[in-house]
Design a protein around this motif. Structure first.
Motif, PDB file in Angstrom:
ATOM      1  N   LEU A 196      -5.007 -31.064   0.918  1.00  0.00           N
ATOM      2  CA  LEU A 196      -3.982 -31.900   0.287  1.00  0.00           C
ATOM      3  C   LEU A 196      -4.215 -32.052  -1.219  1.00  0.00           C
ATOM      4  CD1 LEU A 196      -3.427 -34.621   3.005  1.00  0.00           C
ATOM      5  CD2 LEU A 196      -1.847 -32.809   2.309  1.00  0.00           C
ATOM      6  N   ALA A 197      -5.455 -31.916  -1.638  1.00  0.00           N
ATOM      7  CA  ALA A 197      -5.776 -32.005  -3.066  1.00  0.00           C
ATOM      8  C   ALA A 197      -5.621 -30.658  -3.777  1.00  0.00           C
ATOM      9  CB  ALA A 197      -7.202 -32.513  -3.243  1.00  0.00           C
ATOM     10  N   ASN A 198      -5.352 -29.615  -3.041  1.00  0.00           N
ATOM     11  CA  ASN A 198      -5.280 -28.266  -3.600  1.00  0.00           C
ATOM     12  C   ASN A 198      -3.837 -27.944  -3.983  1.00  0.00           C
ATOM     13  OD1 ASN A 198      -5.026 -25.308  -3.621  1.00  0.00           O
ATOM     14  ND2 ASN A 198      -7.145 -25.331  -2.910  1.00  0.00           N
ATOM     15  N   ARG A 199      -3.609 -27.666  -5.268  1.00  0.00           N
ATOM     16  CA  ARG A 199      -2.239 -27.382  -5.745  1.00  0.00           C
ATOM     17  C   ARG A 199      -1.653 -26.122  -5.124  1.00  0.00           C
ATOM     18  NH1 ARG A 199      -3.183 -27.528 -11.918  1.00  0.00           N
ATOM     19  NH2 ARG A 199      -5.184 -26.846 -11.140  1.00  0.00           N
ATOM     20  N   ALA A 200      -2.480 -25.126  -4.864  1.00  0.00           N
ATOM     21  CA  ALA A 200      -1.984 -23.889  -4.244  1.00  0.00           C
ATOM     22  C   ALA A 200      -1.480 -24.171  -2.824  1.00  0.00           C
ATOM     23  CB  ALA A 200      -3.067 -22.823  -4.228  1.00  0.00           C
ATOM     24  N   PHE A 201      -2.181 -25.053  -2.111  1.00  0.00           N
ATOM     25  CA  PHE A 201      -1.745 -25.420  -0.762  1.00  0.00           C
ATOM     26  C   PHE A 201      -0.412 -26.165  -0.822  1.00  0.00           C
ATOM     27  CE2 PHE A 201      -1.483 -28.507   2.692  1.00  0.00           C
ATOM     28  CZ  PHE A 201      -1.539 -27.663   3.787  1.00  0.00           C
ATOM     29  N   THR A 202      -0.303 -27.111  -1.733  1.00  0.00           N
ATOM     30  CA  THR A 202       0.934 -27.874  -1.875  1.00  0.00           C
ATOM     31  C   THR A 202       2.100 -26.947  -2.200  1.00  0.00           C
ATOM     32  OG1 THR A 202      -0.332 -29.771  -2.665  1.00  0.00           O
ATOM     33  CG2 THR A 202       2.031 -29.791  -3.101  1.00  0.00           C
ATOM     34  N   LEU A 203       1.893 -26.037  -3.134  1.00  0.00           N
ATOM     35  CA  LEU A 203       2.943 -25.087  -3.492  1.00  0.00           C
ATOM     36  C   LEU A 203       3.282 -24.190  -2.304  1.00  0.00           C
ATOM     37  CD1 LEU A 203       4.888 -23.888  -5.527  1.00  0.00           C
ATOM     38  CD2 LEU A 203       2.992 -22.486  -6.415  1.00  0.00           C
ATOM     39  N   LYS A 204       2.277 -23.776  -1.552  1.00  0.00           N
ATOM     40  CA  LYS A 204       2.504 -22.940  -0.368  1.00  0.00           C
ATOM     41  C   LYS A 204       3.410 -23.665   0.621  1.00  0.00           C
ATOM     42  CE  LYS A 204       0.127 -20.683   3.477  1.00  0.00           C
ATOM     43  NZ  LYS A 204      -1.155 -20.347   4.097  1.00  0.00           N
ATOM     44  N   MET A 205       3.158 -24.944   0.864  1.00  0.00           N
ATOM     45  CA  MET A 205       3.978 -25.705   1.801  1.00  0.00           C
ATOM     46  C   MET A 205       5.414 -25.837   1.288  1.00  0.00           C
ATOM     47  SD  MET A 205       2.118 -26.273   4.391  1.00  0.00           S
ATOM     48  CE  MET A 205       1.269 -24.748   4.068  1.00  0.00           C
ATOM     49  N   LEU A 206       5.578 -26.056  -0.006  1.00  0.00           N
ATOM     50  CA  LEU A 206       6.933 -26.134  -0.579  1.00  0.00           C
ATOM     51  C   LEU A 206       7.663 -24.800  -0.458  1.00  0.00           C
ATOM     52  CD1 LEU A 206       6.221 -28.255  -3.784  1.00  0.00           C
ATOM     53  CD2 LEU A 206       7.527 -28.960  -1.761  1.00  0.00           C
ATOM     54  N   LEU A 207       6.954 -23.710  -0.673  1.00  0.00           N
ATOM     55  CA  LEU A 207       7.560 -22.380  -0.555  1.00  0.00           C
ATOM     56  C   LEU A 207       7.933 -22.063   0.898  1.00  0.00           C
ATOM     57  CD1 LEU A 207       5.229 -20.475  -3.019  1.00  0.00           C
ATOM     58  CD2 LEU A 207       7.702 -20.834  -3.315  1.00  0.00           C
ATOM     59  N   ILE A 208       7.123 -22.483   1.844  1.00  0.00           N
ATOM     60  CA  ILE A 208       7.457 -22.284   3.256  1.00  0.00           C
ATOM     61  C   ILE A 208       8.718 -23.068   3.607  1.00  0.00           C
ATOM     62  CG2 ILE A 208       6.717 -22.771   5.636  1.00  0.00           C
ATOM     63  CD1 ILE A 208       3.854 -22.038   4.715  1.00  0.00           C
ATOM     64  N   PHE A 209       8.816 -24.282   3.098  1.00  0.00           N
ATOM     65  CA  PHE A 209      10.027 -25.079   3.310  1.00  0.00           C
ATOM     66  C   PHE A 209      11.237 -24.370   2.704  1.00  0.00           C
ATOM     67  CE2 PHE A 209      13.047 -28.324   1.845  1.00  0.00           C
ATOM     68  CZ  PHE A 209      13.403 -28.872   3.075  1.00  0.00           C
ATOM     69  N   ALA A 210      11.090 -23.856   1.486  1.00  0.00           N
ATOM     70  CA  ALA A 210      12.188 -23.138   0.831  1.00  0.00           C
ATOM     71  C   ALA A 210      12.564 -21.881   1.621  1.00  0.00           C
ATOM     72  CB  ALA A 210      11.805 -22.773  -0.600  1.00  0.00           C
TER      73      ALA A 210
ATOM     74  N   GLN B 160      -9.821 -29.528   7.552  1.00  0.00           N
ATOM     75  CA  GLN B 160     -10.161 -29.954   6.188  1.00  0.00           C
ATOM     76  C   GLN B 160      -8.939 -30.505   5.450  1.00  0.00           C
ATOM     77  OE1 GLN B 160     -11.775 -26.543   4.205  1.00  0.00           O
ATOM     78  NE2 GLN B 160     -10.034 -25.255   4.665  1.00  0.00           N
ATOM     79  N   PRO B 161      -8.297 -31.545   5.989  1.00  0.00           N
ATOM     80  CA  PRO B 161      -7.060 -32.050   5.392  1.00  0.00           C
ATOM     81  C   PRO B 161      -7.226 -32.591   3.976  1.00  0.00           C
ATOM     82  CG  PRO B 161      -7.832 -33.556   7.077  1.00  0.00           C
ATOM     83  CD  PRO B 161      -8.693 -32.323   7.157  1.00  0.00           C
ATOM     84  N   GLY B 162      -8.305 -33.289   3.722  1.00  0.00           N
ATOM     85  CA  GLY B 162      -8.507 -33.873   2.384  1.00  0.00           C
ATOM     86  C   GLY B 162      -8.586 -32.812   1.303  1.00  0.00           C
ATOM     87  N   GLU B 163      -9.359 -31.775   1.560  1.00  0.00           N
ATOM     88  CA  GLU B 163      -9.497 -30.688   0.589  1.00  0.00           C
ATOM     89  C   GLU B 163      -8.170 -29.984   0.346  1.00  0.00           C
ATOM     90  OE1 GLU B 163     -12.677 -27.889   1.402  1.00  0.00           O
ATOM     91  OE2 GLU B 163     -13.758 -29.484   2.449  1.00  0.00           O
TER      92      GLU B 163
END
Length: 139
Positions: A80-94, A75-78
């Motif tokens: 990528l549009a989810n702010r919690a997912f985006t923040l999760k990816m940034l936190l994993i990078f951090a 479900q990539p479209g859903e």
């Protein structure tokens, strides 16, 4: 393969179980190691404990990342549009950058104040990753 994820009634729940197991291995072993560095169980030598705890944590990360990538592919479209997912990816990078800094400065051998700060930051980052992962379903 991704059609099978959507069509098989057990595929998605099994994927979530593997993801949860990976997270448990990752966080459980990081906390175990951090407790030792912060002074608990002083009879345990840091380096042998780190070898097993951090290896198991890395295995957990690989399980979580692999299953997470499969869930993302479903479900990539859903996501990528989810702010919690985006923040999760940034936190994993951090968290990855924090771990790299911890190891690059030789923190395992030192266990000094900066090492403890990096470990505390690691815990906070991974707890935030966990929280964002749960929020994905609600945003």
């Amino acid at each position: 393969m991704f059609a099978a994820l959507r069509s098989h009634p057990w595929a998605w729940p099994v994927l979530e179980i593997v993801h949860t197991l990976g997270i448990a291995l990752l966080l459980g072993n990081l906390v175990l190691f951090e407790l030792r560095v912060f002074g608990r169980a002083r009879e345990l030598a840091v380096l042998p404990l780190a070898r097993i705890a951090l290896t198991t944590a890395a295995t957990g990360f690989l399980l979580a990342a692999g299953s997470g990538l499969m869930m993302f592919a479903g479900q990539p479209g859903e996501l990528l549009a989810n702010r919690a997912f985006t923040l999760k990816m940034l936190l994993i990078f951090a968290a990855g950058c924090n771990a790299a800094w911890f190891h690059a400065r030789g923190s395992l051998a030192r266990c000094d104040l900066p090492a403890r700060v990096l470990l505390a930051v690691s815990s906070l980052l991974w707890l935030a990753v966990l929280a964002c992962g749960r929020w994905i379903a609600y945003l």
